[in-house]
Design a protein around this motif. Sequence first.
Motif, PDB file in Angstrom:
ATOM      1  N   SER A   7      -9.114  -1.875   5.585  1.00  0.00           N
ATOM      2  CA  SER A   7      -9.730  -3.103   6.318  1.00  0.00           C
ATOM      3  C   SER A   7      -9.906  -4.219   5.440  1.00  0.00           C
ATOM      4  N   VAL A   8     -10.573  -4.007   4.207  1.00  0.00           N
ATOM      5  CA  VAL A   8     -10.898  -5.261   3.289  1.00  0.00           C
ATOM      6  C   VAL A   8      -9.505  -5.859   2.910  1.00  0.00           C
ATOM      7  N   ARG A   9      -8.448  -5.010   2.571  1.00  0.00           N
ATOM      8  CA  ARG A   9      -7.461  -5.728   1.981  1.00  0.00           C
ATOM      9  C   ARG A   9      -6.712  -6.744   3.097  1.00  0.00           C
ATOM     10  N   LEU A  10      -6.781  -5.886   4.292  1.00  0.00           N
ATOM     11  CA  LEU A  10      -6.060  -6.488   5.518  1.00  0.00           C
ATOM     12  C   LEU A  10      -6.949  -7.933   5.902  1.00  0.00           C
ATOM     13  N   LYS A  11      -8.274  -7.935   5.897  1.00  0.00           N
ATOM     14  CA  LYS A  11      -8.973  -9.262   5.955  1.00  0.00           C
ATOM     15  C   LYS A  11      -8.698 -10.255   4.722  1.00  0.00           C
ATOM     16  N   VAL A  59       2.809  -9.118   1.157  1.00  0.00           N
ATOM     17  CA  VAL A  59       1.890  -8.463   0.241  1.00  0.00           C
ATOM     18  C   VAL A  59       2.693  -7.085  -0.043  1.00  0.00           C
ATOM     19  N   SER A  60       1.988  -6.353  -1.140  1.00  0.00           N
ATOM     20  CA  SER A  60       2.464  -5.138  -1.311  1.00  0.00           C
ATOM     21  C   SER A  60       1.754  -3.925  -0.496  1.00  0.00           C
ATOM     22  N   GLU A  61       2.702  -3.032  -0.111  1.00  0.00           N
ATOM     23  CA  GLU A  61       2.211  -2.048   0.771  1.00  0.00           C
ATOM     24  C   GLU A  61       1.082  -1.327   0.086  1.00  0.00           C
ATOM     25  N   VAL A  62       1.388  -1.095  -1.151  1.00  0.00           N
ATOM     26  CA  VAL A  62       0.420  -0.259  -1.998  1.00  0.00           C
ATOM     27  C   VAL A  62      -0.939  -0.838  -2.042  1.00  0.00           C
ATOM     28  N   TRP A  63      -0.840  -2.124  -2.119  1.00  0.00           N
ATOM     29  CA  TRP A  63      -2.003  -3.087  -2.253  1.00  0.00           C
ATOM     30  C   TRP A  63      -2.878  -3.197  -1.069  1.00  0.00           C
ATOM     31  N   LEU A  64      -2.090  -3.309  -0.039  1.00  0.00           N
ATOM     32  CA  LEU A  64      -2.711  -3.375   1.227  1.00  0.00           C
ATOM     33  C   LEU A  64      -3.321  -1.865   1.687  1.00  0.00           C
ATOM     34  N   MET A  65      -2.962  -0.926   1.287  1.00  0.00           N
ATOM     35  CA  MET A  65      -3.511   0.379   1.140  1.00  0.00           C
ATOM     36  C   MET A  65      -4.711   0.613   0.718  1.00  0.00           C
ATOM     37  N   TYR A  67      -5.125   0.384  -2.926  1.00  0.00           N
ATOM     38  CA  TYR A  67      -4.806   0.744  -4.365  1.00  0.00           C
ATOM     39  C   TYR A  67      -4.913  -0.567  -5.449  1.00  0.00           C
ATOM     40  N   ASP A  68      -5.572   0.077  -6.687  1.00  0.00           N
ATOM     41  CA  ASP A  68      -5.620  -1.208  -7.515  1.00  0.00           C
ATOM     42  C   ASP A  68      -4.366  -1.433  -8.391  1.00  0.00           C
ATOM     43  N   VAL A  69      -3.510  -2.229  -7.532  1.00  0.00           N
ATOM     44  CA  VAL A  69      -2.535  -2.803  -7.912  1.00  0.00           C
ATOM     45  C   VAL A  69      -2.229  -4.372  -7.710  1.00  0.00           C
ATOM     46  N   PRO A  70      -1.364  -5.136  -8.299  1.00  0.00           N
ATOM     47  CA  PRO A  70      -1.045  -6.383  -7.848  1.00  0.00           C
ATOM     48  C   PRO A  70      -0.864  -6.788  -6.313  1.00  0.00           C
ATOM     49  N   ILE A  71      -1.501  -7.744  -5.691  1.00  0.00           N
ATOM     50  CA  ILE A  71      -1.000  -8.179  -4.374  1.00  0.00           C
ATOM     51  C   ILE A  71       0.181  -8.176  -4.167  1.00  0.00           C
ATOM     52  N   SER A  72       1.007  -8.680  -4.876  1.00  0.00           N
ATOM     53  CA  SER A  72       2.556  -8.695  -4.670  1.00  0.00           C
ATOM     54  C   SER A  72       3.189  -8.526  -5.977  1.00  0.00           C
ATOM     55  N   HIS A  73       4.397  -8.583  -5.937  1.00  0.00           N
ATOM     56  CA  HIS A  73       5.414  -8.580  -7.342  1.00  0.00           C
ATOM     57  C   HIS A  73       5.191  -9.899  -7.932  1.00  0.00           C
ATOM     58  N   GLN A  74       4.688 -10.886  -7.353  1.00  0.00           N
ATOM     59  CA  GLN A  74       4.355 -12.106  -8.119  1.00  0.00           C
ATOM     60  C   GLN A  74       2.841 -12.194  -7.608  1.00  0.00           C
ATOM     61  N   GLN A  75       2.086 -11.885  -8.744  1.00  0.00           N
ATOM     62  CA  GLN A  75       0.656 -11.886  -7.880  1.00  0.00           C
ATOM     63  C   GLN A  75       0.219 -13.261  -7.707  1.00  0.00           C
TER      64      GLN A  75
END
Length: 227
Positions: A7-11, A59-65, A67-75
């Motif tokens: 929910s935090v990432r979606l916001k 955005v990255s699916e993993v980031w949206l879930m 996890y501590d990864v870049p928001i996208s392939h190009q941060q």
Amino acid sequence: MKKEHCSVRLKQALKLRDMKQSELSQYSHVPKSAISQYVSGKFEPKQDRIELFAKILDVSEVWLMGYDVPISHQQINTSTKFPPPTATEDYVTFPVIGEIAAGYDSLALEEWEGDTIEIPKSYLKGRDSSEFFVLRVKGDSMYPVYMEDDKVLILKQATLNYSGQVGAVLYDGELATLKKVEFVSGEDWMRLIAINPNVPPKKIEGPELEHCKIMGVPKLLIRNIEG
């Protein structure tokens, strides 16, 4: 490692893309009530909706879930401290091959009058330059995002990634426009939507679709700013 709730990432993604929950609902065809519950944290979206939201929000699916990864392939850099520019010779020179109307009823032009623009290769994200072309914007129906005489780098593709995406569209066989394109998979219509609220939408349906095609999607906007 998981760092935050979905929910935090979606916001964060909605804010970053300047997108309302109602717009995400419109583009994804997920009920607004469900999206509200996802944003509030009451429920967590299933994997198929995570994938859909990530695609729409770019955005990255993993980031949206969470996890501590870049928001996208190009941060995406939201810092107020910008790195200094670096001049290199690693550029691609594109001819500006014509005009794309930010309105309706304009012929698709592919006439090169010698105008060119240099674009850094890094902006092509590893793609070959032959996959792109550059057009000049004509009209104000996509104002204020796209303005008269802006140049737009278009990635060639025959389909759109989601309903509501901006695309370069050829319709009636010879008319070209730059618009948000709404559609429903499996249905026999599409709607061209202007950003300027003073310009009405245009619906293309039935046999008219046979003379309509997607030319590509904008990837870079180039605008001259006079001081």
